[in-house]
Scaffold this motif. Structure first.
Motif, PDB file in Angstrom:
ATOM      1  N   THR A  79     -32.645 -15.373 -38.857  1.00 24.15           N
ATOM      2  CA  THR A  79     -31.872 -16.722 -38.145  1.00 24.15           C
ATOM      3  C   THR A  79     -30.571 -17.048 -39.549  1.00 24.15           C
ATOM      4  N   VAL A  80     -31.541 -18.112 -40.035  1.00 25.35           N
ATOM      5  CA  VAL A  80     -30.981 -18.963 -41.079  1.00 25.35           C
ATOM      6  C   VAL A  80     -30.654 -17.497 -42.472  1.00 25.35           C
TER       7      VAL A  80
ATOM      8  N   ARG B 215     -45.480 -21.496 -46.269  1.00 23.64           N
ATOM      9  CA  ARG B 215     -45.688 -21.598 -43.987  1.00 23.64           C
ATOM     10  C   ARG B 215     -46.666 -20.528 -44.275  1.00 23.64           C
TER      11      ARG B 215
ATOM     12  N   LYS C 235     -46.316 -16.028 -45.688  1.00 25.20           N
ATOM     13  CA  LYS C 235     -44.663 -16.048 -46.007  1.00 25.20           C
ATOM     14  C   LYS C 235     -44.016 -16.058 -47.134  1.00 25.20           C
TER      15      LYS C 235
ATOM     16  N   ARG D 186     -43.022 -11.442 -35.366  1.00 23.70           N
ATOM     17  CA  ARG D 186     -42.251 -12.455 -35.045  1.00 23.70           C
ATOM     18  C   ARG D 186     -42.500 -13.274 -35.507  1.00 23.70           C
ATOM     19  N   GLU D 187     -42.762 -13.960 -36.628  1.00 26.14           N
ATOM     20  CA  GLU D 187     -42.947 -15.012 -37.501  1.00 26.14           C
ATOM     21  C   GLU D 187     -41.144 -14.437 -38.419  1.00 26.14           C
ATOM     22  N   SER D 188     -40.425 -13.607 -38.257  1.00 30.86           N
ATOM     23  CA  SER D 188     -39.210 -13.568 -39.195  1.00 30.86           C
ATOM     24  C   SER D 188     -37.779 -14.039 -38.390  1.00 30.86           C
ATOM     25  N   LYS D 189     -37.975 -14.597 -37.285  1.00 28.46           N
ATOM     26  CA  LYS D 189     -37.252 -15.050 -36.562  1.00 28.46           C
ATOM     27  C   LYS D 189     -36.359 -16.302 -36.961  1.00 28.46           C
ATOM     28  N   GLY D 190     -36.917 -17.234 -37.239  1.00 25.97           N
ATOM     29  CA  GLY D 190     -36.134 -18.188 -37.775  1.00 25.97           C
ATOM     30  C   GLY D 190     -35.926 -17.920 -39.073  1.00 25.97           C
ATOM     31  N   THR D 191     -36.840 -17.220 -40.357  1.00 25.15           N
ATOM     32  CA  THR D 191     -35.746 -16.989 -41.255  1.00 25.15           C
ATOM     33  C   THR D 191     -34.959 -15.794 -41.254  1.00 25.15           C
TER      34      THR D 191
END
Length: 217
Positions: free
Chosen positions: A12-13, A161, A182, A5-10
């Motif tokens: 996307t960028v 992070r 991360k 679930r921590e992958s979403k932002g990374t």
């Protein structure tokens, strides 16, 4: 492949950057654009690989101390744990490279009795002082065998992070997830002096599966 679930932002960028750079390369470099796109594709694929969530059969444990992360054992020594235990303990440190799974798991079963986040430096994760000077979290669990075990997520030179989802009063289950770091990083586990250490320096661990120590019941 399941992603954390921590992958979403990374991701996307990373996807936006991959598309923009690829389009610019094709527009300006034409037939030579593959010289840019292919290495970029490798890096883009590694981002997905980093956030993978392996399917593992986690067993129930009582006396066993389970490897909290995938990585390499880089330190086993007697130290003074000054934040919570305030006494001597055996420190077992496991270093994670950027290619390892970076899910952080409870090393023991019991009850969470302490948690704290510490801002700090970003020394390389295998540096001994990173345990007390880097950005880090500290969690303590009172085990089902009535021992107090401390474990610490430590940010490395690349990692910027750290997340941990546990709260005081939560039930900890050895091998089950409590957080994520991360990229390159390290985890320290502080155990009672009479703990039987099973792992050795240089061992490669699988988080949630490998037994690294055993405490007296």
């Amino acid at each position: 492949m399941k992603l954390h679930r921590e992958s979403k932002g990374t991701i996307t960028v990373a996807t936006i950057l991959f598309i923009i750079i690829s389009v610019l390369a094709i527009y300006f470099l034409k037939m030579w654009s593959l010289l840019i796109i292919m290495p970029l594709l490798v890096v883009y694929s590694l981002v997905f690989w980093f956030f993978r969530v392996p399917d593992r059969n986690i067993l129930e444990h009582r006396e066993n101390v389970i490897a909290p992360v995938d990585g390499k054992v880089v330190m086993i020594k007697e130290v003074d744990e000054t934040e919570f235990l305030k006494e001597k303990a055996i420190q077992v440190s496991i270093f994670m490279s950027p290619l390892n799974v970076h899910i952080c798991r409870y090393p023991v079963s019991g009850k969470v009795i302490y948690k704290k986040y510490h801002p700090g430096k970003y020394l390389v994760a295998w540096h001994e002082k990173s345990s007390t000077e880097n950005e880090r979290t500290t969690v303590a669990v009172e085990t089902v065998t009535n021992h107090k075990v401390v474990f610490r997520q430590i940010a490395g030179y690349v990692a910027r992070r750290i997340v941990f989802y546990c709260n005081e009063g939560d039930q900890a289950k050895a091998g089950h997830e409590f957080g994520f770091i991360k990229f390159g990083s390290r985890m320290d586990v502080f155990l009672p002096l009479d703990t039987e250490i099973i792992c050795k320096i240089g061992d490669i661990t699988k988080g949630g599966l490998d037994v690294i120590a055993r405490m007296k019941d």
